[in-house]
Design a protein around this motif. Structure first.
Motif, PDB file in Angstrom:
ATOM      1  N   CYS A  44     -20.466  47.579  39.869  1.00 56.11           N
ATOM      2  CA  CYS A  44     -19.441  46.729  39.355  1.00 56.11           C
ATOM      3  C   CYS A  44     -19.626  45.501  38.890  1.00 56.11           C
ATOM      4  CB  CYS A  44     -18.177  46.478  40.480  1.00 56.11           C
ATOM      5  SG  CYS A  44     -16.862  45.778  39.936  1.00 56.11           S
ATOM      6  N   VAL A  45     -19.286  45.198  37.661  1.00 56.88           N
ATOM      7  CA  VAL A  45     -19.641  43.862  36.829  1.00 56.88           C
ATOM      8  C   VAL A  45     -18.534  42.944  37.291  1.00 56.88           C
ATOM      9  CG1 VAL A  45     -19.939  42.542  34.884  1.00 56.88           C
ATOM     10  CG2 VAL A  45     -20.899  44.916  34.990  1.00 56.88           C
ATOM     11  N   LEU A  46     -18.811  41.638  37.783  1.00 56.11           N
ATOM     12  CA  LEU A  46     -17.685  40.413  38.194  1.00 56.11           C
ATOM     13  C   LEU A  46     -18.372  39.456  37.444  1.00 56.11           C
ATOM     14  CD1 LEU A  46     -15.711  39.420  39.882  1.00 56.11           C
ATOM     15  CD2 LEU A  46     -17.445  38.839  41.533  1.00 56.11           C
ATOM     16  N   PRO A  47     -17.264  39.344  36.125  1.00 56.08           N
ATOM     17  CA  PRO A  47     -17.555  38.160  35.059  1.00 56.08           C
ATOM     18  C   PRO A  47     -16.770  37.036  35.859  1.00 56.08           C
ATOM     19  CG  PRO A  47     -16.717  40.237  34.116  1.00 56.08           C
ATOM     20  CD  PRO A  47     -16.475  40.518  35.609  1.00 56.08           C
ATOM     21  N   ILE A  48     -17.452  36.064  35.873  1.00 52.95           N
ATOM     22  CA  ILE A  48     -16.806  34.702  36.521  1.00 52.95           C
ATOM     23  C   ILE A  48     -16.831  33.685  35.357  1.00 52.95           C
ATOM     24  CG2 ILE A  48     -17.022  32.931  38.244  1.00 52.95           C
ATOM     25  CD1 ILE A  48     -18.165  35.004  40.014  1.00 52.95           C
ATOM     26  N   GLY A  49     -15.693  33.216  35.204  1.00 47.80           N
ATOM     27  CA  GLY A  49     -15.463  32.130  34.415  1.00 47.80           C
ATOM     28  C   GLY A  49     -14.596  30.753  34.974  1.00 47.80           C
ATOM     29  N   ILE A  50     -13.894  30.135  34.186  1.00 51.09           N
ATOM     30  CA  ILE A  50     -13.100  29.026  34.740  1.00 51.09           C
ATOM     31  C   ILE A  50     -12.113  28.635  33.622  1.00 51.09           C
ATOM     32  CG2 ILE A  50     -14.155  26.890  33.560  1.00 51.09           C
ATOM     33  CD1 ILE A  50     -14.131  27.312  37.431  1.00 51.09           C
ATOM     34  N   LEU A  51     -11.240  27.829  34.213  1.00 51.69           N
ATOM     35  CA  LEU A  51     -10.150  27.468  33.403  1.00 51.69           C
ATOM     36  C   LEU A  51     -10.228  25.694  33.284  1.00 51.69           C
ATOM     37  CD1 LEU A  51      -6.893  29.267  34.797  1.00 51.69           C
ATOM     38  CD2 LEU A  51      -8.304  29.766  32.750  1.00 51.69           C
ATOM     39  N   GLU A  52     -10.567  25.053  32.371  1.00 49.03           N
ATOM     40  CA  GLU A  52     -10.886  23.904  31.908  1.00 49.03           C
ATOM     41  C   GLU A  52     -10.820  23.333  30.653  1.00 49.03           C
ATOM     42  OE1 GLU A  52     -15.066  22.587  32.265  1.00 49.03           O
ATOM     43  OE2 GLU A  52     -15.588  24.754  31.775  1.00 49.03           O
ATOM     44  N   LYS A  53     -10.894  21.996  30.073  1.00 48.86           N
ATOM     45  CA  LYS A  53     -10.791  21.580  29.078  1.00 48.86           C
ATOM     46  C   LYS A  53     -11.937  21.825  28.399  1.00 48.86           C
ATOM     47  CE  LYS A  53     -10.211  17.504  26.121  1.00 48.86           C
ATOM     48  NZ  LYS A  53      -9.976  15.902  26.163  1.00 48.86           N
ATOM     49  N   ASN A 122     -14.296  49.611  47.943  1.00 48.17           N
ATOM     50  CA  ASN A 122     -13.834  50.630  47.092  1.00 48.17           C
ATOM     51  C   ASN A 122     -14.798  51.509  46.783  1.00 48.17           C
ATOM     52  OD1 ASN A 122     -10.631  50.563  46.246  1.00 48.17           O
ATOM     53  ND2 ASN A 122     -11.027  48.140  46.718  1.00 48.17           N
ATOM     54  N   GLY A 123     -15.991  51.211  47.555  1.00 51.49           N
ATOM     55  CA  GLY A 123     -17.043  52.317  47.012  1.00 51.49           C
ATOM     56  C   GLY A 123     -18.078  51.867  46.471  1.00 51.49           C
ATOM     57  N   PHE A 124     -18.175  50.411  46.004  1.00 46.28           N
ATOM     58  CA  PHE A 124     -19.154  49.921  44.967  1.00 46.28           C
ATOM     59  C   PHE A 124     -20.550  49.527  45.894  1.00 46.28           C
ATOM     60  CE2 PHE A 124     -15.655  50.050  42.145  1.00 46.28           C
ATOM     61  CZ  PHE A 124     -16.147  50.656  41.084  1.00 46.28           C
ATOM     62  N   LYS A 125     -21.579  49.804  45.814  1.00 44.42           N
ATOM     63  CA  LYS A 125     -22.678  49.253  46.589  1.00 44.42           C
ATOM     64  C   LYS A 125     -23.664  48.230  45.818  1.00 44.42           C
ATOM     65  CE  LYS A 125     -22.191  52.058  49.972  1.00 44.42           C
ATOM     66  NZ  LYS A 125     -21.835  51.616  51.270  1.00 44.42           N
ATOM     67  N   LYS A 126     -23.208  47.805  44.516  1.00 42.59           N
ATOM     68  CA  LYS A 126     -23.963  47.003  43.820  1.00 42.59           C
ATOM     69  C   LYS A 126     -22.790  46.186  42.910  1.00 42.59           C
ATOM     70  CE  LYS A 126     -27.680  50.512  43.202  1.00 42.59           C
ATOM     71  NZ  LYS A 126     -28.192  51.175  42.098  1.00 42.59           N
ATOM     72  N   ILE A 127     -23.057  44.847  42.978  1.00 38.71           N
ATOM     73  CA  ILE A 127     -21.958  44.095  42.334  1.00 38.71           C
ATOM     74  C   ILE A 127     -22.848  42.973  41.485  1.00 38.71           C
ATOM     75  CG2 ILE A 127     -20.254  42.240  42.297  1.00 38.71           C
ATOM     76  CD1 ILE A 127     -19.736  43.531  45.378  1.00 38.71           C
ATOM     77  N   ILE A 128     -22.873  43.069  40.176  1.00 41.34           N
ATOM     78  CA  ILE A 128     -23.643  42.328  39.310  1.00 41.34           C
ATOM     79  C   ILE A 128     -22.588  41.057  38.904  1.00 41.34           C
ATOM     80  CG2 ILE A 128     -23.578  43.835  37.455  1.00 41.34           C
ATOM     81  CD1 ILE A 128     -26.151  42.448  36.342  1.00 41.34           C
ATOM     82  N   ILE A 129     -23.126  39.833  38.944  1.00 39.98           N
ATOM     83  CA  ILE A 129     -22.138  38.663  38.456  1.00 39.98           C
ATOM     84  C   ILE A 129     -22.866  38.164  37.202  1.00 39.98           C
ATOM     85  CG2 ILE A 129     -21.469  35.897  39.106  1.00 39.98           C
ATOM     86  CD1 ILE A 129     -21.494  36.811  41.793  1.00 39.98           C
ATOM     87  N   ILE A 130     -22.039  38.076  36.137  1.00 39.95           N
ATOM     88  CA  ILE A 130     -22.047  37.170  34.929  1.00 39.95           C
ATOM     89  C   ILE A 130     -21.338  36.108  35.006  1.00 39.95           C
ATOM     90  CG2 ILE A 130     -20.794  39.152  33.651  1.00 39.95           C
ATOM     91  CD1 ILE A 130     -22.558  38.448  31.076  1.00 39.95           C
ATOM     92  N   ASN A 131     -21.798  34.862  34.646  1.00 40.62           N
ATOM     93  CA  ASN A 131     -21.379  33.555  34.678  1.00 40.62           C
ATOM     94  C   ASN A 131     -21.182  33.023  33.430  1.00 40.62           C
ATOM     95  OD1 ASN A 131     -20.275  31.093  35.866  1.00 40.62           O
ATOM     96  ND2 ASN A 131     -22.180  30.310  35.271  1.00 40.62           N
ATOM     97  N   GLY A 132     -19.982  32.424  33.189  1.00 42.02           N
ATOM     98  CA  GLY A 132     -19.763  31.696  31.631  1.00 42.02           C
ATOM     99  C   GLY A 132     -19.712  30.284  31.991  1.00 42.02           C
ATOM    100  N   HIS A 133     -19.862  29.657  33.192  1.00 41.13           N
ATOM    101  CA  HIS A 133     -19.466  28.277  33.298  1.00 41.13           C
ATOM    102  C   HIS A 133     -20.545  27.413  33.916  1.00 41.13           C
ATOM    103  CE1 HIS A 133     -17.448  24.798  34.442  1.00 41.13           C
ATOM    104  NE2 HIS A 133     -17.613  25.002  35.798  1.00 41.13           N
ATOM    105  N   GLY A 134     -20.802  26.598  33.191  1.00 37.15           N
ATOM    106  CA  GLY A 134     -22.173  25.746  33.487  1.00 37.15           C
ATOM    107  C   GLY A 134     -22.021  24.933  34.982  1.00 37.15           C
ATOM    108  N   GLY A 135     -20.798  24.819  35.576  1.00 39.96           N
ATOM    109  CA  GLY A 135     -20.792  24.091  36.816  1.00 39.96           C
ATOM    110  C   GLY A 135     -20.652  25.303  37.893  1.00 39.96           C
ATOM    111  N   ASN A 136     -20.829  26.588  37.762  1.00 42.28           N
ATOM    112  CA  ASN A 136     -21.011  27.448  38.653  1.00 42.28           C
ATOM    113  C   ASN A 136     -22.161  27.861  39.368  1.00 42.28           C
ATOM    114  OD1 ASN A 136     -18.156  27.908  38.960  1.00 42.28           O
ATOM    115  ND2 ASN A 136     -18.005  29.703  37.420  1.00 42.28           N
ATOM    116  N   PRO A 137     -23.385  27.693  38.485  1.00 39.05           N
ATOM    117  CA  PRO A 137     -24.686  28.319  38.958  1.00 39.05           C
ATOM    118  C   PRO A 137     -24.970  27.808  40.524  1.00 39.05           C
ATOM    119  CG  PRO A 137     -25.033  27.866  36.895  1.00 39.05           C
ATOM    120  CD  PRO A 137     -23.489  27.424  37.186  1.00 39.05           C
TER     121      PRO A 137
END
Length: 289
Positions: A44-53, A122-137
């Motif tokens: 499962c791919v988990l794209p993480i973003g943010i809500l900011e100006k 729900n059955g997923f053994k692998k979760i890959i995070i792709i991040n778009g926000h510079g304040g998240n790493p």
């Protein structure tokens, strides 16, 4: 003969069904779930973003839209299930701006772990995070180290692009601004969004506010959480008005290639979860010695 035709028809239907299998979690039906698990290698791919100006010219969901689009384009050719919009990250430095959605640190940590737990349930053994926000790493990396606090029946991977000299060479040819000052909502981010979602970008507004470093702190070898606000009170760092679709396409194509490779590695990986279990077996055995 009739039986043979029936078998062929079923095979063709099955093939068509597999090809049409949705990639988004929220677009799958419950009866399609087993097929999605199998086709994705339980990934499962988990794209993480943010809500900011994002300056005066870009949408609040710039980072979220960015990674959502990259993930959507990658899984068309390398199948995985993409989790719906997730924008619960670290963004306290922008709370003075309208539209920012900032939650307490303990809550975003708990929420991300609970989300991963539910994805795994729900059955997923692998979760890959792709991040778009510079304040998240830093937050994501700390979250992942904390996963070693207790046993989990899934593995989490954080995609972190490496340096690519060839890409950097092409980037310099198209870029018009100094990369060291292009930090937030500047040429790079705006170019990316100009290519992905031109309907949401107003390049002409990029000069309505200053994206220059105000240099209001003069500290050496010291960190303070107010550093970003001290330098960029407009929550804008760069020159968004210099953006071009050509640069955006270069960035997007490079990101798609990089994330496709990472996704293939995750789908093929059999060692990470095995090593996790070995680690926890050793942790558990300490108390029995």
């Amino acid at each position: 003969m009739k039986n043979l035709l029936l078998v062929l028809a079923l095979l063709l239907c099955g093939s068509a069904f597999a090809q049409q299998l949705p990639t988004r979690w929220d677009e799958l039906s419950a009866v399609e779930w087993p097929a999605a698990l199998e086709k994705s290698s339980q990934t499962c791919v988990l794209p993480i973003g943010i809500l900011e100006k994002h300056g005066p010219h870009s949408p609040l969901g710039n980072d979220l839209i960015h990674v959502r689009e990259i993930a959507a384009r990658v899984v068309k050719n390398e199948y995985a299930v993409v989790f719906p919009d997730y924008f619960y990250g670290q963004i306290n430095e922008a709370r003075q701006q309208y539209g920012t959605f900032a939650l307490p640190a303990n809550l975003i940590m708990q929420l991300l772990e609970a989300t991963c737990d539910e994805i795994a349930r729900n059955g997923f053994k692998k979760i890959i995070i792709i991040n778009g926000h510079g304040g998240n790493p830093e937050f994501i990396e700390f979250f992942m180290q904390n996963l070693l606090n207790k046993r989990h029946n899934y593995a989490v991977y954080f995609y972190t692009p490496g340096n690519d000299p060839e890409f950097q060479k092409e980037y310099k040819k198209l870029s018009k601004t100094d990369p060291s000052t292009d930090l937030h909502a500047g040429e790079r981010e705006t170019s990316t969004m100009l290519y992905l979602r031109p309907d949401l970008i107003h390049v002409e507004k990029g000069t309505e506010q200053s994206g220059a470093d105000q240099k209001r702190l003069h500290l050496t070898n010291l960190y303070t959480p107010i550093w970003w606000y001290a330098s960029f009170p407009n929550h804008y760092a760069g020159q968004g008005d210099k953006a071009t679709k050509e640069l955006g396409k270069l960035i997007v194509d490079h990101e798609i290639a990089g994330f496709t490779d990472a996704l293939k590695q995750v789908k093929a990986d059999t060692q990470t979860l095995k090593l996790q279990n070995e680690y926890f077996d050793r942790v558990d055995s300490l108390g029995r010695k």
